[in-house]
Design a protein around this motif. Structure first.
Motif, short mmCIF file in Angstrom:
data_model
loop_
_atom_site.label_atom_id
_atom_site.label_comp_id
_atom_site.label_asym_id
_atom_site.label_seq_id
_atom_site.Cartn_x
_atom_site.Cartn_y
_atom_site.Cartn_z
N UNK A 59 0.86 -1.19 0.00
CA UNK A 59 0.00 0.00 0.00
C UNK A 59 0.89 1.23 0.00
N UNK A 60 0.79 2.01 -1.08
CA UNK A 60 1.67 3.17 -1.27
C UNK A 60 0.83 4.44 -1.26
N UNK A 61 1.20 5.40 -0.42
CA UNK A 61 0.45 6.66 -0.35
C UNK A 61 1.43 7.82 -0.21
N UNK A 62 1.32 8.79 -1.12
CA UNK A 62 2.21 9.95 -1.05
C UNK A 62 2.05 10.82 -2.28
N UNK A 63 2.87 11.86 -2.39
CA UNK A 63 2.75 12.80 -3.50
C UNK A 63 3.12 12.19 -4.84
N UNK A 64 2.39 12.62 -5.87
CA UNK A 64 2.62 12.14 -7.23
C UNK A 64 2.63 13.33 -8.18
N UNK A 65 3.04 13.09 -9.40
CA UNK A 65 3.01 14.13 -10.43
C UNK A 65 1.58 14.65 -10.56
N UNK A 66 1.40 15.95 -10.52
CA UNK A 66 0.07 16.55 -10.59
C UNK A 66 -0.33 16.79 -12.04
N UNK A 67 -1.64 16.98 -12.29
CA UNK A 67 -2.07 17.35 -13.65
C UNK A 67 -1.39 18.62 -14.15
N UNK A 68 -1.15 19.59 -13.25
CA UNK A 68 -0.46 20.81 -13.64
C UNK A 68 0.97 20.51 -14.07
N UNK A 69 1.64 19.60 -13.34
CA UNK A 69 3.00 19.20 -13.72
C UNK A 69 3.00 18.62 -15.14
N UNK A 70 2.00 17.81 -15.43
CA UNK A 70 1.93 17.16 -16.75
C UNK A 70 1.68 18.19 -17.85
N UNK A 71 0.77 19.14 -17.58
CA UNK A 71 0.51 20.19 -18.58
C UNK A 71 1.76 21.03 -18.82
N UNK A 72 2.43 21.36 -17.74
CA UNK A 72 3.66 22.17 -17.86
C UNK A 72 4.72 21.41 -18.64
N UNK A 73 4.81 20.10 -18.42
CA UNK A 73 5.78 19.27 -19.14
C UNK A 73 5.48 19.26 -20.63
N UNK A 74 4.19 19.18 -20.97
CA UNK A 74 3.81 19.20 -22.38
C UNK A 74 4.13 20.55 -23.02
N UNK A 75 3.86 21.62 -22.29
CA UNK A 75 4.11 22.96 -22.83
C UNK A 75 5.60 23.21 -23.05
N UNK A 76 6.42 22.73 -22.13
CA UNK A 76 7.87 22.97 -22.22
C UNK A 76 8.60 21.84 -22.94
N UNK A 77 7.85 20.79 -23.28
CA UNK A 77 8.43 19.62 -23.96
C UNK A 77 9.58 19.00 -23.16
#
Length: 297
Positions: free
Chosen positions: A248-266
């Motif tokens: 059972x793993x619980x903790x912070x993960x990549x957020x939707x905002x992180x993913x959008x920013x990654x797409x924008x900055x490639x």
């Protein structure tokens, strides 16, 4: 632990009027709120590991922030979800809330509800909560599937797993629990004394291991404390039964905002705790069907 609410496939949640009976500061930025839930909606029926929702719009003190954030985001502010720190046999429903940081350039918006819940002096206050939801629970046939549950948590990710361990011990389930908690410092550890007491009371059932990333000398805290992040070598040590254990793993993960920013900055999004741990588990050959996860960000 908190996050914006997501739909649940569980039975229809119920709205309760809750009274805050006590607020306990766990660390400098994290508090546990004990809630007395009104009985008008019937008996409480939840499983350890589930969460409740709290709508920020009910608080007059947050009215202006709600309007501002809604204008910025272009959508209504949703309820926030808070994992239950309590187990069903305990008298009060409890949530543990961390006052999340706002870091310019890193986090997109400041936290809305968590500062009020942690620092708002809410003892005696009444609020509406909706529960109970979430699939991050032990399966009904858990003892037929395994005799060992490994909990891997970071920061406030400890909340639902703490409840799960308490519940399993109370019910007398024949399970061994290894509780691996990652934090920055010794003072950041949630439920440190409570976990130690569970281990003392049931040493054949509970083992607690801490990893600390920002302590200069972790050895002064004992042999159960390791230095650094959760690494594959440590997981190799703690999981001798990779074919049968449940994780059972619980903790912070990549957020939707992180993913959008990654797409924008490639550029690829930087893995966080969840992605790193899952990568280690897969390298060790543990299949997804034996891993339960709950992410926030």
């Amino acid at each position: 632990m908190s996050a914006e609410a997501t739909p649940s496939r569980a039975k229809r949640p119920v709205e309760y009027e809750a009274t805050v009976t006590d607020v306990r500061m766990e660390t400098h930025d994290t508090a546990t709120l004990l809630l007395e839930l009104g009985s008008g909606a019937g008996p409480l029926d939840y499983k350890a590991g589930q969460f409740i929702n709290i709508d920020p719009h009910q608080f007059r003190a947050l009215a202006h922030q709600c309007v501002y954030l809604q204008e910025q985001k272009g959508r209504k502010e949703p309820p926030r979800s808070y994992s239950l720190a309590s187990a069903p046999h305990e008298r009060h429903v409890a949530i543990t809330v961390k006052d999340e940081e706002f870091i310019p350039g890193v986090t997109r918006y400041p936290p809305l509800l968590s500062p009020l819940l942690v620092h708002g002096r809410l003892v005696g206050a009444k609020l509406k909560v909706t529960g109970f939801m979430g699939p991050y629970v032990l399966p009904d046939d858990v003892t037929e599937r395994t005799d060992h549950v490994l909990h891997i948590v970071a920061g406030s990710g400890a909340v639902p797993n703490f409840a799960i361990v308490k519940d399993a011990l109370h019910r007398g389930l024949k399970l061994r629990h290894t509780f691996l908690a990652s934090n920055k410092t010794w003072g950041d550890i949630l439920y440190r004394e409570e976990l130690a007491e569970l281990e003392r009371a049931a040493p054949d059932r509970v083992r607690v291991v801490h990893t600390l990333t920002r302590e200069m000398d972790e050895t002064k805290y004992g042999a159960q404390v390791r230095k650094g992040r959760v690494a594959e070598a440590l997981l190799h040590e703690l999981i001798p039964d990779r074919d049968t254990c449940l994780v059972y793993v619980c903790g912070p993960a990549i957020t939707p905002w992180d993913r959008r920013k990654a797409l924008e900055t490639r550029t690829p999004a930087t893995p966080r705790f969840m992605e790193a741990v899952l990568g280690h588990l897969h390298e060790l050959g543990i299949p997804d069907k034996r891993i339960k996860r709950e992410a926030y960000g």
